[in-house]
Enzyme design. Structure first.
Site, PDB file in Angstrom:
ATOM      1  N   GLY A  31       0.820  -1.212   0.000  1.00 23.81           N
ATOM      2  CA  GLY A  31       0.000   0.000   0.000  1.00 23.81           C
ATOM      3  C   GLY A  31       0.847   1.251   0.000  1.00 23.81           C
ATOM      4  CG  LEU A  33      -0.908   1.669  -3.866  1.00 24.99           C
ATOM      5  CD1 LEU A  33      -2.053   1.281  -4.799  1.00 24.99           C
ATOM      6  CD2 LEU A  33       0.145   0.564  -3.826  1.00 24.99           C
ATOM      7  CG  HIS A  37       3.382   0.929  -5.339  1.00 24.50           C
ATOM      8  ND1 HIS A  37       3.519   2.005  -4.492  1.00 24.50           N
ATOM      9  CD2 HIS A  37       3.987  -0.111  -4.715  1.00 24.50           C
ATOM     10  CE1 HIS A  37       4.167   1.630  -3.396  1.00 24.50           C
ATOM     11  NE2 HIS A  37       4.476   0.352  -3.511  1.00 24.50           N
ATOM     12  CD  GLN A  61       7.810  -7.154   3.933  1.00 23.64           C
ATOM     13  OE1 GLN A  61       7.020  -7.940   3.422  1.00 23.64           O
ATOM     14  NE2 GLN A  61       8.468  -6.260   3.205  1.00 23.64           N
ATOM     15  CD  GLN A 154      10.883  -6.983  -1.962  1.00 24.28           C
ATOM     16  OE1 GLN A 154      10.676  -6.912  -0.772  1.00 24.28           O
ATOM     17  NE2 GLN A 154      10.221  -6.219  -2.821  1.00 24.28           N
ATOM     18  CG  LEU A 185       8.720   7.901  -7.123  1.00 32.35           C
ATOM     19  CD1 LEU A 185       7.322   7.750  -7.714  1.00 32.35           C
ATOM     20  CD2 LEU A 185       8.870   9.287  -6.538  1.00 32.35           C
ATOM     21  CB  SER A 186      10.707   5.238  -1.002  1.00 34.10           C
ATOM     22  OG  SER A 186      10.451   4.662   0.262  1.00 34.10           O
TER      23      SER A 186
END
Ligand code: PAF
Length: 287
Positions: A31, A33, A37, A61, A154, A185-186
């Site tokens: 989420g 987003l 994404h 995680q 990942q 972006l994060s």
């Protein structure tokens, strides 16, 4: 867009699609987003008949429980974004649905791939990622799985997992989406202080700058040391690691000629926010 919380309902819907020969693309997310994404959903829509997005903030995680508490939850906004992208199915499960009591997750052997970089600084993190992605793939059984290059280690691990499972699901890695000033972006970027947000593009600048240094014959060790010094010079920034590695094994290399796929990965604390970024220096999908 169909919004489903139950595993059984989702599986019934997807089974019907599969019986009609339709291809399923799957983008797992936690989420909050953003355009990164969105790029996964757009590609999944282009390459498949059905796009399934999952929003699940996976508790297993988070090696730091404070990070889990602080993780942004923006359900209403996320749904609007997905509708705007014409996403077909949103799977929004509960923790109990993802982790029923009788769940069995196989043990995978990743050698050193999950021990270095993020694995070293976030113990247990990848166990949780592998667990949840395995479980979600088992539920959705997608033809294609969409993940972002920003989490380089990942997606590399998931690629190894799919190989070990001999899975028919194909992993599609989508390039990093950056702000105009270069910041990757994060979902965590919104937590940066104004000053740290202003300084944060230096991370990608330094990573991209290594290209010039290395093509001009600079050594890998010197390049890493130079980049770490530059990051340390930024007020309130603290690099955790910066490593130039082989893009398949994630093991350090001594010179560019040692591999046909080279990537530089870093994690940097900007105040209380941990940012990760990477740039492919040779080979691979993206320059
Ligand atoms: O990259 C993420 O957002 C998460 O690690 C993932 C792949 C959705 C698993 O929870």
């Amino acid at each position: 867009m169909l919004l489903l919380k139950s595993v059984e309902e989702l599986q019934i819907v997807l089974q019907k699609k599969r019986q009609k020969g339709l291809k399923i693309g799957f983008a797992p997310t936690m989420g909050a987003l953003h355009q990164g994404h969105a790029s996964l959903i757009k590609k999944a829509k282009l390459e498949n008949d059905i796009c399934v997005c999952c929003i699940f903030v996976n508790p297993t995680q988070f090696n730091d429980s404070k990070d889990l508490d602080k993780y942004p939850r923006t359900e209403g906004k996320d749904i609007k974004i997905l509708v705007g992208l014409d996403n077909d199915v949103l799977f929004y499960p509960t923790v109990d649905a993802v982790y029923p009591k009788d769940l069995h997750i196989p043990i995978f052997d990743f050698g050193q791939v999950d021990k270095v970089m993020e694995g070293k600084f976030r113990p247990g993190h990848f166990d949780g990622v592998v667990e949840v992605v395995y479980r979600l793939i088992d539920i959705v059984q997608p033809d294609r799985l969409y993940m972002g290059q920003k989490d380089f280690q990942q997606f590399t691990l998931i690629q190894h997992m799919l190989q070990q499972m001999q899975s028919s699901t194909k992993l599609v890695v989508c390039p990093i989406i950056r702000e105009v000033d270069g910041l990757a972006l994060s979902s965590r970027n919104v937590r940066l202080t104004p000053e740290n947000r202003q300084n944060a593009p230096i991370i990608s600048e330094i990573l991209h700058g290594l290209n010039d240094w290395l093509t001009n014959g600079g050594s890998i060790k010197e390049a890493e040391a130079k980049a770490i010094t530059q990051l340390n010079e930024m007020p309130d920034f603290r690099p955790e690691y910066l490593e130039i590695v082989d893009g398949y094994t994630l093991q350090p290399i001594e010179q560019m000629e040692d591999s046909d796929y080279v990537v530089v990965c870093t994690a940097v604390w900007a105040g209380g926010v941990r940012l990760i970024d990477n740039v492919i220096l040779k080979g691979g999908q993206q320059k």
